[in-house]
Design an enzyme around this catalytic site. Structure first.
Site, PDB file in Angstrom:
ATOM      1  N   ASN A 113     -14.142   0.981  -6.787  1.00 29.61           N
ATOM      2  CA  ASN A 113     -14.655   1.529  -5.778  1.00 29.61           C
ATOM      3  C   ASN A 113     -16.023   2.422  -7.477  1.00 29.61           C
ATOM      4  OD1 ASN A 113     -13.894   0.921  -3.487  1.00 29.61           O
ATOM      5  ND2 ASN A 113     -12.994   2.486  -3.738  1.00 29.61           N
TER       6      ASN A 113
ATOM      7  N   ASP B 101       1.377  -0.794  -0.288  1.00 34.05           N
ATOM      8  CA  ASP B 101       0.326  -0.047  -0.012  1.00 34.05           C
ATOM      9  C   ASP B 101       1.059   1.543   0.424  1.00 34.05           C
ATOM     10  OD1 ASP B 101      -2.549   1.655   0.552  1.00 34.05           O
ATOM     11  OD2 ASP B 101      -3.543  -0.215   0.813  1.00 34.05           O
TER      12      ASP B 101
ATOM     13  N   SER C  72     -11.722  -1.266  -0.012  1.00 34.13           N
ATOM     14  CA  SER C  72     -10.201  -0.733   0.172  1.00 34.13           C
ATOM     15  C   SER C  72      -9.705  -0.486   1.795  1.00 34.13           C
ATOM     16  CB  SER C  72      -9.153   0.744   0.011  1.00 34.13           C
ATOM     17  OG  SER C  72      -9.014   0.232  -0.944  1.00 34.13           O
TER      18      SER C  72
ATOM     19  N   HIS D 272      -3.673   5.940   3.858  1.00 31.21           N
ATOM     20  CA  HIS D 272      -4.245   4.979   3.890  1.00 31.21           C
ATOM     21  C   HIS D 272      -3.312   3.402   3.604  1.00 31.21           C
ATOM     22  CE1 HIS D 272      -5.680   2.057   0.024  1.00 31.21           C
ATOM     23  NE2 HIS D 272      -6.575   2.449   0.119  1.00 31.21           N
TER      24      HIS D 272
END
Lengths: 413, 87
Positions: free
Chosen positions: A280, A153, A354, A185
């Site tokens: 998404n 990530d 996520s 994130h």
């Protein structure tokens, strides 16, 4: 079998008096069976004969015998077999009936944690997130100790106080940037996958609190990354024997990207499960269900959808893509997820597939520790014990991922 | 082809996936693709992949190698800014 006298009220099963089904297998269905051909062809039938049981209803390929006797006799037989390292389970034989009329399915089994609802809607409490409640990780006796989880990530705030003393390995695959998290994130995803289940004076939010954390930075502080960085991260995780790789990243590309097909297949060959965010790109409120993007649409990578605290599909959560491997495989909490965040802010509540993905990754780690399985077997276990929903499988796959508990799947005594 | 290409030709990033049988000879494959004009940036032995840069003309030559399963252009992924509602 067909019973002409059965009615719609005679649904389900009834017990056959003094008949038991014996399964020569591990004590728990979550344990790997040690019953090989030698045991099933020789040891098991010998033991049955020694106790006077007929072999007419012993099925060696299944390792199953149906015997006459009362429960005390069968229990004594079980104890004698255990003493000979020949584990078995038994259940009363059941009588089954043809279902002559449609009947309502029984409600799915749910796990009740004292003080928390067993069914949605869930809400965050002072002690636990709604996501922890929804995946039944609270109260699970299994932790994930010794399991390595890689989260690829934006990096990780390794100085976060909730991770003090944890076994953390970081590496940056982004040129010119160290492994710290300049975005947030990555720290949020690692918090969900591997953060604390409970916190003194605060809210626990993690799934796998004893996992060894491998934080691979494959996305820069601006949140972007390329195949070469991500594949390098996967390669690094495999070289470090991580059993689970969590990738809350993707591109809204409907085509399968061949490098991830090869990478996912290779990972499974090496006993590593890769889970990835479905994407998404949906706007369900506007009748746009979206599609699973790359790399989650690769056939050997598990695609994770997001549900809200009522188990409704999240508005943004992508739907199955009509190609091999493009399906949603599993779902997890992904709306208003509270987890760790870099710097003084420490915590943040955000939404996305996520956020659903590290729920599954963390549970996979717990399941790996609980069952000793990995790779394809771990994938199958995750799917098998997930909580079924009434939503379409194109949106939620097998259902909401569930943490294992030691009292499950042991109905065979 | 010799593997030389015009200096001003556009280099793009690619991922080379080698065949299963060639996975154990990744360094040999590296030499072969570099001869084609492919600049290898990363060797990924666990995956049997090479990543690097090359002009499109060189890629056709690399893809034709017996040890190469596929050559795919790099795609980029991203997560939205930290203050975005949906991540």
């Amino acid at each position: 079998m067909f019973n002409p006298e059965s009615t719609s009220q005679q649904v389900g099963v009834s017990r056959v008096p003094d008949r038991y089904v014996i399964t020569f297998d591990a004590p728990s269905a979550r344990q790997t069976s040690a019953a090989g051909v030698g045991i099933l062809d020789h040891d098991a039938p010998n033991a049955l004969e020694e106790d006077g049981y007929s072999l007419d209803t012993y099925f060696p390929r299944l390792g199953i015998a149906v015997v006459d006797g009362d429960e005390d006799q069968v229990l004594a037989f079980q104890q004698r077999c255990h003493a000979r390292s020949l584990p078995l389970r038994y259940v009363p034989e059941q009588m089954y009936y043809a279902l002559v009329e449609p009947t309502a399915a029984p409600p799915p089994p749910t796990r009740s944690v004292p003080g928390y609802p067993s069914d949605p809607p869930y809400t965050d409490t002072a002690e636990h997130t709604w996501g922890q409640q929804a995946v039944s990780v609270i109260g699970s006796e299994f932790t994930d100790k010794g399991i390595r989880v890689a989260v690829l990530d934006t990096g990780f705030d390794a100085a976060h106080p909730d991770f003090a003393g944890r076994d953390v390995t970081v590496h940056s695959f982004v040129d010119g940037e160290d492994a710290s998290d300049g975005h947030g994130h990555g720290t949020h995803c690692i918090g969900t996958a591997c953060g604390p289940r409970s916190l003194t004076g605060g809210r626990g939010y993690g799934m796998a609190p004893e996992a060894e954390i491998y934080a691979g930075k494959v996305l820069g502080a601006d949140g972007s990354g390329s195949d070469s960085q991500i594949l390098a991260g996967i390669n690094w995780a495999l070289e470090n024997d991580c059993q689970v790789i969590s990738m809350s990243l993707g591109a809204d590309v409907a085509e399968i990207h061949p490098p991830y097909v090869a990478a996912g297949r290779r990972a499974l060959e090496l006993g590593t499960l890769i889970v990835a965010a479905a994407g998404n790109n949906a706007e369900r409120a506007h009748n746009d269900p979206g599609f699973v993007g790359a790399p989650a649409n690769s056939p050997h990578i598990m695609a994770v959808a997001a549900v809200d605290n009522a188990f409704a599909v999240a508005d943004f959560s992508a739907r199955t893509l009509e190609v091999q491997g493009g399906q949603i495989d599993i779902a997890a909490p992904g709306v208003d997820i509270y987890s760790s965040w870099p710097g003084d802010e420490r915590y943040n509540t955000i939404s996305g597939t996520s956020m659903a993905t590290p729920h599954v990754a963390g549970i996979a780690a717990v399941l790996a520790e609980a069952t000793g399985t990995s790779g394809r077997s771990l994938w199958a276990q995750l799917v098998q014990i997930s909580r079924r929903l009434k939503q379409y499988s194109v949106d939620v796959g097998a259902g909401v991922a569930q943490a294992p508990h030691s009292d499950e799947d042991t109905s065979g005594k | 082809m010799s593997g030389t290409h015009p200096a001003d030709e556009q280099f793009r990033s690619w991922t080379i996936t080698v065949t299963t049988s060639a996975r154990g000879n990744l360094e040999t494959v590296r030499t072969s693709v570099e001869t084609c004009g492919f600049t290898v940036d990363r060797v990924l032995p666990a995956l049997g992949q090479l990543s690097g840069r090359a002009p499109d003309a060189a890629v056709a030559e690399v893809a034709a190698l017996q040890e190469v399963s596929s050559v795919d252009p790099d795609t980029s992924v991203n997560v939205v800014p930290p203050d975005s509602e949906v991540q």
